[in-house]
Design a protein around this motif. Structure first.
Motif, PDB file in Angstrom:
ATOM      1  N   ARG A 128       1.053  -1.118   0.028  1.00 46.66           N
ATOM      2  CA  ARG A 128      -0.122  -0.032  -0.469  1.00 46.66           C
ATOM      3  C   ARG A 128       1.186   1.378   0.226  1.00 46.66           C
ATOM      4  O   ARG A 128       0.366   1.930  -0.628  1.00 46.66           O
ATOM      5  CB  ARG A 128      -1.073   0.026   1.105  1.00 46.66           C
ATOM      6  N   ASN A 132       0.700   3.824  -2.736  1.00 51.37           N
ATOM      7  CA  ASN A 132       0.489   4.961  -2.731  1.00 51.37           C
ATOM      8  C   ASN A 132       1.825   6.188  -2.995  1.00 51.37           C
ATOM      9  O   ASN A 132       0.511   7.992  -3.427  1.00 51.37           O
ATOM     10  CB  ASN A 132       0.414   5.440  -1.125  1.00 51.37           C
ATOM     11  N   LYS A 153      -7.480   5.678  -7.124  1.00 50.01           N
ATOM     12  CA  LYS A 153      -7.244   5.006  -6.581  1.00 50.01           C
ATOM     13  C   LYS A 153      -7.645   3.245  -7.559  1.00 50.01           C
ATOM     14  O   LYS A 153      -6.078   2.012  -7.865  1.00 50.01           O
ATOM     15  CB  LYS A 153      -7.884   3.592  -5.649  1.00 50.01           C
TER      16      LYS A 153
END
Length: 195
Positions: A128, A132, A153
Motif C-alpha cells: 500500500r 500510495n 485508486k
C-alpha cells in the motif's frame, strides 16, 4: 539466534535466501521443503534454523526484502518535478526494477497467500505504501488538470498490474529492448490517464 563459532553467517545467510527464492519461484512455496533448501546450499537441514525459525519466516523475509528494496530504489530515483514527469519516471522505474528481479516479483504475487495474518498484513502495508506513491502522482496530476482518471485508486492498481505484467512475457534478447518496452508502456499509461 546464536551461530556457531567459525560459522560464515555473512555467506551462508544470503545463500540460503537466494536458494529459497529460486526454489520457491520454480516449484512453489508449498512444494519446497527446508531439506531441499539445505541441499541447494550444501548444509545440513538443521543448520537452516540458525538463520530462520521456519519456512514461512523465510518467505516473509524474502517478500519484505523485495518491497523494502523497491521502495528505497524508488525514493532514490530521479523523479522530475511535474506530475507528468513523475508518472513517466514511475512507469519506467517499475518495469526496469522488476525485470531485474523476476523471481522476487513472482513470489510477491503468487506466494503472498502462504503468509499468516500478521506477516500478510505487514507485506500488504508495504505494498500500500508503494501504491500510495503512484496514487499521489495521479492525484496531483488530476488536481492540476493534467490527468483525468475517474478513480485514482483504481487507476493506480490497474497501472501497477499492467507494468508488473511485463515480467510474465518479456524475454531478454527478444523483439523489444527494455527501453522500447518502457517507452511503449509509458505511452499507454499516459494516454490512459490524459485529460
Amino acid at each position: 539466534m546464536a551461530r556457531k563459532t567459525g560459522s560464515h553467517s555473512e555467506i551462508t545467510g544470503p545463500r540460503i535466501r537466494a536458494a529459497a527464492l529460486k526454489l520457491f519461484a520454480r516449484h512453489g512455496f508449498a512444494a519446497v521443503s527446508m531439506r531441499q533448501i539445505a541441499a541447494e546450499v550444501g548444509v545440513q537441514a538443521g543448520a537452516l534454523y540458525l538463520y530462520t525459525p521456519d519456512k514461512e519466516t523465510l518467505l516473509f523475509d524474502l517478500l519484505k526484502e523485495h518491497m523494502d528494496e523497491l521502495i528505497a530504489a524508488w525514493e532514490a530515483e530521479p523523479q522530475g518535478k511535474s506530475p507528468r514527469e513523475r508518472l513517466e519516471a514511475f512507469v519506467r522505474f517499475h518495469i526496469r526494477f522488476n525485470l531485474d528481479r523476476p523471481d522476487a516479483v513472482f513470489l510477491s504475487y503468487m506466494e503472498l497467500r502462504n503468509l499468516g495474518p500478521a506477516n500478510f498484513a505487514a507485506i500488504e502495508a508495504l505494498r500500500r505504501d508503494y501504491e500510495n506513491r503512484l496514487e499521489e502522482i495521479l492525484d496531483e496530476g488530476q488536481a492540476a488538470g493534467i490527468f483525468a482518471a475517474p478513480d485514482t485508486k483504481l487507476a493506480t492498481l490497474a497501472i501497477i498490474a499492467m507494468l508488473t505484467g511485463v515480467n510474465t512475457w518479456y524475454r531478454e534478447g527478444g523483439r523489444l529492448s527494455r527501453d522500447r518496452v518502457g517507452a511503449i508502456y509509458w505511452d499507454m499509461v499516459r494516454k490512459s490517464v490524459a485529460a
